[in-house]
Motif scaffolding. Structure first.
Motif, PDB file in Angstrom:
ATOM      1  N   PHE A  35       0.835  -1.206   0.000  1.00 50.82           N
ATOM      2  CA  PHE A  35       0.000   0.000   0.000  1.00 50.82           C
ATOM      3  C   PHE A  35       0.869   1.256   0.000  1.00 50.82           C
ATOM      4  O   PHE A  35       0.647   2.180  -0.788  1.00 50.82           O
ATOM      5  CB  PHE A  35      -0.952   0.002   1.192  1.00 50.82           C
ATOM      6  CG  PHE A  35      -1.769   1.262   1.304  1.00 50.82           C
ATOM      7  CD1 PHE A  35      -2.591   1.664   0.271  1.00 50.82           C
ATOM      8  CD2 PHE A  35      -1.703   2.049   2.451  1.00 50.82           C
ATOM      9  CE1 PHE A  35      -3.342   2.836   0.371  1.00 50.82           C
ATOM     10  CE2 PHE A  35      -2.452   3.210   2.554  1.00 50.82           C
ATOM     11  CZ  PHE A  35      -3.266   3.605   1.514  1.00 50.82           C
ATOM     12  N   ARG A  39       1.053   4.094  -2.810  1.00 54.44           N
ATOM     13  CA  ARG A  39       0.886   5.516  -2.474  1.00 54.44           C
ATOM     14  C   ARG A  39       2.062   6.320  -3.006  1.00 54.44           C
ATOM     15  O   ARG A  39       1.888   7.418  -3.544  1.00 54.44           O
ATOM     16  CB  ARG A  39       0.818   5.698  -0.950  1.00 54.44           C
ATOM     17  CG  ARG A  39      -0.534   5.445  -0.358  1.00 54.44           C
ATOM     18  CD  ARG A  39      -0.725   6.219   0.946  1.00 54.44           C
ATOM     19  NE  ARG A  39       0.308   5.957   1.914  1.00 54.44           N
ATOM     20  CZ  ARG A  39       0.952   6.899   2.593  1.00 54.44           C
ATOM     21  NH1 ARG A  39       0.651   8.177   2.402  1.00 54.44           N
ATOM     22  NH2 ARG A  39       1.870   6.568   3.461  1.00 54.44           N
ATOM     23  N   LEU A  43       1.805   9.423  -5.657  1.00 54.45           N
ATOM     24  CA  LEU A  43       2.278  10.765  -5.321  1.00 54.45           C
ATOM     25  C   LEU A  43       3.405  11.219  -6.250  1.00 54.45           C
ATOM     26  O   LEU A  43       3.742  12.397  -6.284  1.00 54.45           O
ATOM     27  CB  LEU A  43       2.774  10.804  -3.872  1.00 54.45           C
ATOM     28  CG  LEU A  43       1.702  10.650  -2.791  1.00 54.45           C
ATOM     29  CD1 LEU A  43       2.343  10.545  -1.415  1.00 54.45           C
ATOM     30  CD2 LEU A  43       0.742  11.831  -2.813  1.00 54.45           C
TER      31      LEU A  43
ATOM     32  N   ALA B  32      -7.889  -1.060   6.060  1.00 50.88           N
ATOM     33  CA  ALA B  32      -8.101  -2.419   5.548  1.00 50.88           C
ATOM     34  C   ALA B  32      -8.615  -2.405   4.110  1.00 50.88           C
ATOM     35  O   ALA B  32      -8.381  -3.348   3.350  1.00 50.88           O
ATOM     36  CB  ALA B  32      -9.081  -3.182   6.449  1.00 50.88           C
ATOM     37  N   ALA B  34      -8.035   0.332   2.041  1.00 49.15           N
ATOM     38  CA  ALA B  34      -7.371   1.405   1.303  1.00 49.15           C
ATOM     39  C   ALA B  34      -6.510   0.892   0.148  1.00 49.15           C
ATOM     40  O   ALA B  34      -6.466   1.509  -0.917  1.00 49.15           O
ATOM     41  CB  ALA B  34      -6.524   2.251   2.264  1.00 49.15           C
ATOM     42  N   PHE B  35      -5.815  -0.225   0.344  1.00 50.89           N
ATOM     43  CA  PHE B  35      -4.930  -0.697  -0.721  1.00 50.89           C
ATOM     44  C   PHE B  35      -5.736  -1.089  -1.950  1.00 50.89           C
ATOM     45  O   PHE B  35      -5.414  -0.690  -3.065  1.00 50.89           O
ATOM     46  CB  PHE B  35      -4.067  -1.864  -0.250  1.00 50.89           C
ATOM     47  CG  PHE B  35      -3.198  -2.441  -1.332  1.00 50.89           C
ATOM     48  CD1 PHE B  35      -2.283  -1.645  -2.015  1.00 50.89           C
ATOM     49  CD2 PHE B  35      -3.294  -3.781  -1.685  1.00 50.89           C
ATOM     50  CE1 PHE B  35      -1.488  -2.175  -3.023  1.00 50.89           C
ATOM     51  CE2 PHE B  35      -2.496  -4.313  -2.695  1.00 50.89           C
ATOM     52  CZ  PHE B  35      -1.595  -3.512  -3.365  1.00 50.89           C
ATOM     53  N   ASP B  36      -6.802  -1.880  -1.750  1.00 45.23           N
ATOM     54  CA  ASP B  36      -7.602  -2.280  -2.903  1.00 45.23           C
ATOM     55  C   ASP B  36      -8.256  -1.067  -3.568  1.00 45.23           C
ATOM     56  O   ASP B  36      -8.380  -1.020  -4.794  1.00 45.23           O
ATOM     57  CB  ASP B  36      -8.665  -3.309  -2.499  1.00 45.23           C
ATOM     58  CG  ASP B  36      -8.084  -4.729  -2.449  1.00 45.23           C
ATOM     59  OD1 ASP B  36      -7.003  -4.958  -3.004  1.00 45.23           O
ATOM     60  OD2 ASP B  36      -8.735  -5.601  -1.837  1.00 45.23           O
ATOM     61  N   LEU B  38      -7.014   1.985  -3.707  1.00 40.92           N
ATOM     62  CA  LEU B  38      -5.981   2.684  -4.475  1.00 40.92           C
ATOM     63  C   LEU B  38      -5.601   1.892  -5.728  1.00 40.92           C
ATOM     64  O   LEU B  38      -5.354   2.470  -6.785  1.00 40.92           O
ATOM     65  CB  LEU B  38      -4.752   2.956  -3.599  1.00 40.92           C
ATOM     66  CG  LEU B  38      -3.638   3.795  -4.220  1.00 40.92           C
ATOM     67  CD1 LEU B  38      -4.147   5.116  -4.791  1.00 40.92           C
ATOM     68  CD2 LEU B  38      -2.534   4.061  -3.204  1.00 40.92           C
ATOM     69  N   GLU B  52      -3.977  13.062  -4.322  1.00 40.76           N
ATOM     70  CA  GLU B  52      -3.169  12.819  -3.125  1.00 40.76           C
ATOM     71  C   GLU B  52      -3.778  11.676  -2.328  1.00 40.76           C
ATOM     72  O   GLU B  52      -4.995  11.484  -2.333  1.00 40.76           O
ATOM     73  CB  GLU B  52      -3.101  14.086  -2.251  1.00 40.76           C
ATOM     74  CG  GLU B  52      -2.367  13.852  -0.935  1.00 40.76           C
ATOM     75  CD  GLU B  52      -1.610  15.074  -0.429  1.00 40.76           C
ATOM     76  OE1 GLU B  52      -1.821  16.195  -0.929  1.00 40.76           O
ATOM     77  OE2 GLU B  52      -0.783  14.881   0.499  1.00 40.76           O
ATOM     78  N   VAL B  53      -2.895  10.927  -1.663  1.00 39.81           N
ATOM     79  CA  VAL B  53      -3.328   9.928  -0.676  1.00 39.81           C
ATOM     80  C   VAL B  53      -2.623  10.297   0.618  1.00 39.81           C
ATOM     81  O   VAL B  53      -1.399  10.369   0.665  1.00 39.81           O
ATOM     82  CB  VAL B  53      -2.920   8.503  -1.074  1.00 39.81           C
ATOM     83  CG1 VAL B  53      -3.574   7.496  -0.134  1.00 39.81           C
ATOM     84  CG2 VAL B  53      -3.262   8.209  -2.516  1.00 39.81           C
ATOM     85  N   CYS B  54      -3.383  10.562   1.652  1.00 40.83           N
ATOM     86  CA  CYS B  54      -2.779  10.975   2.924  1.00 40.83           C
ATOM     87  C   CYS B  54      -2.118   9.794   3.621  1.00 40.83           C
ATOM     88  O   CYS B  54      -2.448   8.632   3.378  1.00 40.83           O
ATOM     89  CB  CYS B  54      -3.841  11.570   3.842  1.00 40.83           C
ATOM     90  SG  CYS B  54      -4.605  13.058   3.194  1.00 40.83           S
ATOM     91  N   GLU B  55      -1.206  10.116   4.536  1.00 38.09           N
ATOM     92  CA  GLU B  55      -0.663   9.094   5.416  1.00 38.09           C
ATOM     93  C   GLU B  55      -1.819   8.500   6.231  1.00 38.09           C
ATOM     94  O   GLU B  55      -2.679   9.247   6.718  1.00 38.09           O
ATOM     95  CB  GLU B  55       0.361   9.701   6.391  1.00 38.09           C
ATOM     96  CG  GLU B  55       1.677  10.098   5.778  1.00 38.09           C
ATOM     97  CD  GLU B  55       2.581   8.905   5.465  1.00 38.09           C
ATOM     98  OE1 GLU B  55       2.519   7.886   6.172  1.00 38.09           O
ATOM     99  OE2 GLU B  55       3.343   9.017   4.493  1.00 38.09           O
ATOM    100  N   PRO B  56      -1.831   7.183   6.393  1.00 39.80           N
ATOM    101  CA  PRO B  56      -2.892   6.587   7.219  1.00 39.80           C
ATOM    102  C   PRO B  56      -2.950   7.256   8.596  1.00 39.80           C
ATOM    103  O   PRO B  56      -1.913   7.490   9.223  1.00 39.80           O
ATOM    104  CB  PRO B  56      -2.450   5.117   7.319  1.00 39.80           C
ATOM    105  CG  PRO B  56      -1.696   4.872   6.039  1.00 39.80           C
ATOM    106  CD  PRO B  56      -0.976   6.164   5.767  1.00 39.80           C
ATOM    107  N   VAL B  99      -7.798   6.467   6.000  1.00 42.67           N
ATOM    108  CA  VAL B  99      -6.929   6.973   4.938  1.00 42.67           C
ATOM    109  C   VAL B  99      -7.760   7.893   4.046  1.00 42.67           C
ATOM    110  O   VAL B  99      -8.820   7.493   3.551  1.00 42.67           O
ATOM    111  CB  VAL B  99      -6.336   5.828   4.095  1.00 42.67           C
ATOM    112  CG1 VAL B  99      -5.400   6.388   3.024  1.00 42.67           C
ATOM    113  CG2 VAL B  99      -5.600   4.828   4.976  1.00 42.67           C
ATOM    114  N   PHE B 101      -8.325  10.043   0.608  1.00 39.51           N
ATOM    115  CA  PHE B 101      -7.965  10.136  -0.808  1.00 39.51           C
ATOM    116  C   PHE B 101      -8.574  11.401  -1.392  1.00 39.51           C
ATOM    117  O   PHE B 101      -9.768  11.664  -1.192  1.00 39.51           O
ATOM    118  CB  PHE B 101      -8.543   8.950  -1.590  1.00 39.51           C
ATOM    119  CG  PHE B 101      -8.025   7.602  -1.178  1.00 39.51           C
ATOM    120  CD1 PHE B 101      -8.547   6.953  -0.076  1.00 39.51           C
ATOM    121  CD2 PHE B 101      -7.021   6.975  -1.893  1.00 39.51           C
ATOM    122  CE1 PHE B 101      -8.078   5.703   0.313  1.00 39.51           C
ATOM    123  CE2 PHE B 101      -6.535   5.728  -1.513  1.00 39.51           C
ATOM    124  CZ  PHE B 101      -7.069   5.091  -0.411  1.00 39.51           C
TER     125      PHE B 101
END
Lengths: 250, 250
Positions: A35, A39, A43, B32, B34-36, B38, B52-56, B99, B101
């Motif tokens: 993941f 990410r 980015l 849980a 977030a990866f799928d 993204l 952007e994808v924020c830090e978890p 997370v 997005f």
């Protein structure tokens, strides 16, 4: 060509093979790192253009090459353990928790440059493209952080303008140059001593033209020392079913 | 404008606010999922352009709006539990495992269309853009699967050509149209009855022009019934610090 590679008949570089089909960089990481790596790619799309992310546990890239098997369909792989190169092999095993990433490769835009009559010096000279770590940091994501790596192709200013136009058409494979002319602005001290690949001749009247490079994600991933990482060996890419022309957005 | 929204002074739509700055769709999911999700975005970049994808665990989009707070800086949010709309609120709590997005929004290319003198009918009529589920499936990723959703803007053929050129410049915000002319080819039965948003007038000599729509990832995410999902309320977007002009690749 993938069948020939799968059979073991060919384990060399893929540079001129299957012309017209998009070749890809391979990065394989455990699910636990996947993941943050994705990410990182999201980015930093210029150096890390994502062509496909496989289902965790599956070595089949169902969208870019249905039926292919990433365990055996590349001519040569590198295996990194804790960030250190541990082995170079012609096939790999696939654990249940592994995730395969296919990232765009400069071969696609180099074909477009050659088709336009522009010089690609490292191809002329029969060496690997020169690549340099820069002073520009990528946007970090979790443990994945590090500098942008660029590739360099010498051109006259007129050629650099045309090359900018042509590679702009290919945002999915690095897109337009990130810099032209002044290597020192990127923190590169000596163009004759690349960090990866081989030096190439820069002729009078030529400028160095720099593109974001697919080595960036590999270098960053290795530096983050994942327990296991599998990549293609340099120049030994994965050949997809996707026509290069499909990568052009205009 | 974000400070005004944060203070609670404004909780309405963001359509004409902070002109020239990129507005974004918000999707917030548990780690849980977030990866799928993204992966889904990476496989479907036209409807799901990731800004952007924020830090978890962090509600700060450090690259597109440093210092902003996604818990309070949007005028209005929707909260979905197990895929069902549960609440509409003006601020949200942020669990440690969430997370955030940010995805590109058509406001960016609509401004470019208006600047070129092209019609954007739903803006003329003061309604929401009409959106339709199509018969084209997105590439699935894990539990995330579903049809492409498109937005529609009526134009003459000449205007559609110019709009194609202009939106091609913005691959990071949906890019060029996905179809023009024949709604039935997309499985759309009645343009007067959109699945989301409002119908708009199609005048004599005009064709419907269809773009991939940012409602796609929200619709797909809701259909996959994640335990918790937070989004912006329709039209109540997040305003970033990124100039719209920066989204253009040429």
């Amino acid at each position: 060509m993938r069948a020939v590679i799968r059979s073991g008949e060919w384990d060399g570089p893929t540079a001129a093979l299957a012309p017209g089909y998009t070749q890809a960089n391979l990065v394989v990481l455990p699910r636990a790192d996947a993941f943050d790596f994705l990410r990182f790619c999201a980015l930093n799309p210029r150096p890390c253009p994502v062509l496909e992310v496989c289902e965790p546990g599956s070595p089949e890239p169902v969208w870019t090459a249905p039926g292919a098997d990433l365990r055996v369909d590349l001519p040569r792989y590198r295996i990194y353990r804790d960030g250190e190169l541990a082995d170079e092999v012609i096939s790999v095993e696939w654990r249940e928790d592994l995730v395969g990433f296919l990232l765009g490769c400069s071969f696609t835009f180099e074909r477009a440059l050659l088709a336009a009559g522009l010089p690609v010096r490292h191809i002329e000279q029969g060496v690997n493209v020169p690549m340099y770590r820069t002073n520009r940091d990528c946007h970090p994501a979790g443990r994945f952080a590090g500098p942008l790596v660029v590739s360099m192709r010498p051109m006259t200013p007129e050629q650099a303008i045309r090359a900018t136009q042509i590679t702009t058409r290919y945002p999915a494979v690095h897109g337009a140059p990130v810099h032209v002319g002044d290597a020192a602005r990127l923190g590169i001290e000596d163009l004759a001593r690349p960090d990866y690949g081989d030096p190439v001749e820069i002729r009078p009247g030529e400028l160095p033209v720099f593109w974001a490079c697919g080595v960036t994600p590999q270098a960053v991933a290795a530096a983050s020392r994942p327990e296991l990482m599998i990549t293609h060996a340099p120049g030994h890419m994965f050949i997809t079913d996707v026509p290069d022309a499909r990568q052009a957005t205009l």
